[in-house]
Design a protein around this motif. Structure first.
Motif, mmCIF file in Angstrom:
data_model
loop_
_atom_site.group_PDB
_atom_site.id
_atom_site.type_symbol
_atom_site.label_atom_id
_atom_site.label_comp_id
_atom_site.label_asym_id
_atom_site.label_seq_id
_atom_site.Cartn_x
_atom_site.Cartn_y
_atom_site.Cartn_z
ATOM 1 N N ARG A 1 23.079 18.033 -61.440
ATOM 2 C CA ARG A 1 23.887 17.821 -59.908
ATOM 3 C C ARG A 1 23.087 18.077 -58.778
ATOM 4 N N GLN A 2 22.587 18.984 -58.851
ATOM 5 C CA GLN A 2 21.628 19.224 -57.558
ATOM 6 C C GLN A 2 20.565 17.965 -57.454
ATOM 7 N N PHE A 3 20.284 17.442 -58.575
ATOM 8 C CA PHE A 3 19.225 16.367 -58.241
ATOM 9 C C PHE A 3 19.890 15.037 -57.707
ATOM 10 N N GLY A 4 21.263 15.278 -57.836
ATOM 11 C CA GLY A 4 21.821 14.170 -57.252
ATOM 12 C C GLY A 4 22.335 12.947 -58.184
ATOM 13 N N ALA A 5 22.218 13.419 -59.686
ATOM 14 C CA ALA A 5 22.365 12.576 -60.756
ATOM 15 C C ALA A 5 24.073 12.466 -61.003
ATOM 16 N N HIS A 6 24.314 11.546 -61.677
ATOM 17 C CA HIS A 6 25.948 11.643 -62.483
ATOM 18 C C HIS A 6 25.694 12.025 -63.574
ATOM 19 N N VAL A 7 26.505 13.057 -63.941
ATOM 20 C CA VAL A 7 26.138 14.056 -64.914
ATOM 21 C C VAL A 7 27.364 13.967 -66.015
ATOM 22 N N THR A 8 27.006 13.571 -67.385
ATOM 23 C CA THR A 8 27.941 13.449 -68.306
ATOM 24 C C THR A 8 27.617 14.770 -69.421
ATOM 25 N N ALA A 9 28.359 15.668 -69.459
ATOM 26 C CA ALA A 9 28.292 16.728 -70.177
ATOM 27 C C ALA A 9 29.026 16.838 -71.611
ATOM 28 N N VAL A 10 28.133 17.201 -72.706
ATOM 29 C CA VAL A 10 28.808 17.003 -73.866
ATOM 30 C C VAL A 10 28.823 18.567 -74.617
ATOM 31 N N CYS A 11 30.013 18.627 -75.022
ATOM 32 C CA CYS A 11 30.120 20.155 -75.473
ATOM 33 C C CYS A 11 31.283 20.026 -76.394
ATOM 34 N N ASN A 12 31.796 21.418 -76.909
ATOM 35 C CA ASN A 12 32.970 21.428 -77.922
ATOM 36 C C ASN A 12 34.256 21.636 -76.893
ATOM 37 N N THR A 13 35.274 21.578 -77.482
ATOM 38 C CA THR A 13 36.619 21.477 -76.945
ATOM 39 C C THR A 13 36.741 22.467 -75.840
ATOM 40 N N LYS A 14 36.313 23.825 -76.236
ATOM 41 C CA LYS A 14 36.746 24.950 -75.409
ATOM 42 C C LYS A 14 36.025 25.096 -74.253
ATOM 43 N N ASN A 15 34.946 24.315 -74.216
ATOM 44 C CA ASN A 15 34.136 24.399 -72.977
ATOM 45 C C ASN A 15 34.062 23.170 -71.883
ATOM 46 N N LEU A 16 35.186 22.484 -72.212
ATOM 47 C CA LEU A 16 35.150 21.299 -71.475
ATOM 48 C C LEU A 16 35.388 21.553 -69.808
ATOM 49 N N GLU A 17 36.345 22.570 -69.735
ATOM 50 C CA GLU A 17 36.711 22.852 -68.585
ATOM 51 C C GLU A 17 35.356 23.599 -67.716
ATOM 52 N N LEU A 18 34.901 24.637 -68.561
ATOM 53 C CA LEU A 18 33.728 25.082 -67.728
ATOM 54 C C LEU A 18 32.823 24.174 -67.387
ATOM 55 N N VAL A 19 32.206 23.195 -68.097
ATOM 56 C CA VAL A 19 31.157 22.214 -67.783
ATOM 57 C C VAL A 19 31.706 21.427 -66.649
ATOM 58 N N ARG A 20 32.857 21.123 -66.547
ATOM 59 C CA ARG A 20 33.460 20.410 -65.358
ATOM 60 C C ARG A 20 33.112 21.532 -64.276
ATOM 61 N N SER A 21 33.672 22.531 -64.166
ATOM 62 C CA SER A 21 33.763 23.738 -63.002
ATOM 63 C C SER A 21 32.107 23.733 -62.812
ATOM 64 N N LEU A 22 31.143 23.514 -63.709
ATOM 65 C CA LEU A 22 29.809 23.753 -63.250
ATOM 66 C C LEU A 22 29.269 22.251 -62.489
ATOM 67 N N GLY A 23 30.025 21.490 -62.396
ATOM 68 C CA GLY A 23 29.756 20.167 -61.862
ATOM 69 C C GLY A 23 29.427 18.893 -62.447
ATOM 70 N N ALA A 24 29.763 18.897 -63.771
ATOM 71 C CA ALA A 24 29.743 17.620 -64.597
ATOM 72 C C ALA A 24 30.691 16.776 -63.956
ATOM 73 N N ASP A 25 30.506 15.504 -63.731
ATOM 74 C CA ASP A 25 31.320 14.316 -63.504
ATOM 75 C C ASP A 25 32.361 14.045 -64.730
ATOM 76 N N GLU A 26 31.555 14.023 -65.913
ATOM 77 C CA GLU A 26 32.385 13.572 -67.191
ATOM 78 C C GLU A 26 32.207 14.740 -67.960
ATOM 79 N N ALA A 27 33.026 14.949 -68.828
ATOM 80 C CA ALA A 27 32.856 15.830 -70.212
ATOM 81 C C ALA A 27 33.419 15.208 -71.227
ATOM 82 N N ILE A 28 32.684 15.252 -72.335
ATOM 83 C CA ILE A 28 32.813 14.624 -73.614
ATOM 84 C C ILE A 28 32.988 15.677 -74.548
ATOM 85 N N ASP A 29 33.934 15.889 -75.532
ATOM 86 C CA ASP A 29 34.144 16.711 -76.773
ATOM 87 C C ASP A 29 33.319 16.095 -77.846
ATOM 88 N N TYR A 30 32.109 16.799 -78.196
ATOM 89 C CA TYR A 30 31.624 16.031 -79.291
ATOM 90 C C TYR A 30 32.572 16.050 -80.785
#
Ligand SMILES: NC(=O)c1ccc[n+]([C@@H]2O[C@H](COP(=O)([O-])OP(=O)(O)OC[C@H]3O[C@@H](n4cnc5c(N)ncnc54)[C@H](OP(=O)(O)O)[C@@H]3O)[C@@H](O)[C@H]2O)c1
Length: 335
Positions: A168-197
């Motif tokens: 996010r700091q590098f100015g990239a568009h970030v898609t984070a892939v994680c499990n269901t319980k962490n989707l909100e967390l990764v969004r709160s860290l700056g992910a533009d999109e979050a995918i539940d694997y």
């Protein structure tokens, strides 16, 4: 002082709390009274010697360095005669390499050590370096830059949560892939999109990315190839099945328009200072899953070895938790 020692490779039970000699700082060292440290995947890997190659660093038949622990945060107790950057009473954080699972440790002034960011607890400060010092070289290796797109696979681990925030700091568009319980967390860290694997395979969604960063070593170049743009790069923290990744790194330099790369952790004072700047600017935060007192190191280590921690696992040392109640037993905490 009390320290967690081990004198043979093996399961977490080889770790035990013992009274050992308190170290004395050399001229170029500071003696840190440790308030918090962490159990990392690296600590676990060195202790188990699961990969025989690590014995090249720790000792062929048995461990030469008997105290593990890489990350630390604490207070400077004493300084060597040649030390100019720190003085007794300073609050510091950083990476020691070995020896942080103890009440005190000596760290060279030139090591990856810096003054603790203002407003951050010792526990948080102990839990920020490990992920960053691996994620940062990987993102640099990928040449990630502003406007590019990146998938962070395994975005909920220590390295993954660092990578999301840094990308996010590098100015990239970030898609984070994680499990269901962490989707909100990764969004709160700056992910533009979050995918539940568990729900969606990002390699089958028809999208392509400049970089795929496999932060947990569970994916592969072969499966990600179709998700890379021409000129795209797959970076992993892991050598891959049968350690094939180094071969792929060489092959993809010459064949095809998509590359594979292997990221290696790099611990420098410069990067600790860079991280401190991000934290103080409110651009980076610690993600702590559980906290255990030092004496529960075996239980903490077992949890780390499940491979399912979210962010980092902290060990509190010297009893007190500054700014909070005493750490007693296990606690579950989110970021
Ligand atoms: N190259 C180096 O110098 C170096 C140094 C240290 C560590 N490493 C490697 O770096 C990797 C990451 O370390 P770490 O400390 O960040 O790991 P970690 O914190 O233990 O990672 C755990 C996280 O990964 C997630 N995860 C597990 N399996 C997954 C899967 N199949 N797909 C997506 N997410 C999955 C887990 O979520 P779930 O709840 O979904 O399972 C959990 O949140 C490790 O493989 C480690 O061996 C490399």
């Amino acid at each position: 002082m009390r320290a967690v020692v081990y004198d043979r490779y093996g399961p977490p039970d080889v770790l035990r709390l013992e009274d050992v000699e308190r170290p004395v700082p050399a001229d170029d060292e500071v003696l840190v009274r440790i308030h918090a440290t962490t159990v990392t995947r690296t600590d676990a890997g060195l202790r188990s010697a699961e990969y025989f190659i690590t014995r090249g660093v720790t000792g062929l038949r048995r461990p030469k360095r008997k105290i593990l622990g890489m990350e630390l945060a604490g207070e400077v107790e004493a300084v060597g005669a040649a030390v100019t950057e720190f003085e007794p009473g300073d609050h510091v954080f950083g990476v020691k390499g070995f020896g942080a699972h103890a009440e005190y440790a000596c760290v060279r002034e030139s090591a990856p050590l810096a003054h603790k960011p203002a407003g951050m607890s010792f526990e948080e400060a102990a839990a920020v370096c490990d992920g960053v010092m691996l994620a940062l070289p990987c993102l640099r290796r990928a040449g990630l830059r502003e406007g590019q797109s990146i998938v962070v696979y395994g975005a909920s681990g220590s390295v993954g949560t660092a990578a999301v925030q840094l990308a996010r700091q590098f100015g990239a568009h970030v898609t984070a892939v994680c499990n269901t319980k962490n989707l909100e967390l990764v969004r709160s860290l700056g992910a533009d999109e979050a995918i539940d694997y568990l729900e969606e395979d990002f390699t089958k969604n028809g999208k392509t990315y400049d970089v795929v960063f496999d932060a947990v070593g569970k994916h592969s170049f072969r499966r990600c190839r179709g998700s890379l743009k021409p000129g795209g790069i797959y970076v992993s923290t892991d050598l891959g099945f049968l350690w094939h990744l180094p071969v792929l790194v060489l092959l993809t330099r010459w064949i095809g328009d998509k590359r594979a790369a292997l990221g290696m952790a790099k611990y420098t004072k410069e990067d600790v200072l860079f991280l401190k700047g991000l934290i103080e600017a409110g651009e980076y935060r610690a993600v702590i899953d559980r906290r255990y007192p030092l004496e529960d190191v075996v239980e903490a280590t077992r949890y780390v070895e499940t491979g399912q921690k979210t962010g980092n696992v902290v060990l509190t040392v010297n009893g007190a938790r500054p700014g909070g109640p005493q750490a007693r037993g296990r606690e579950e905490v989110s970021a």
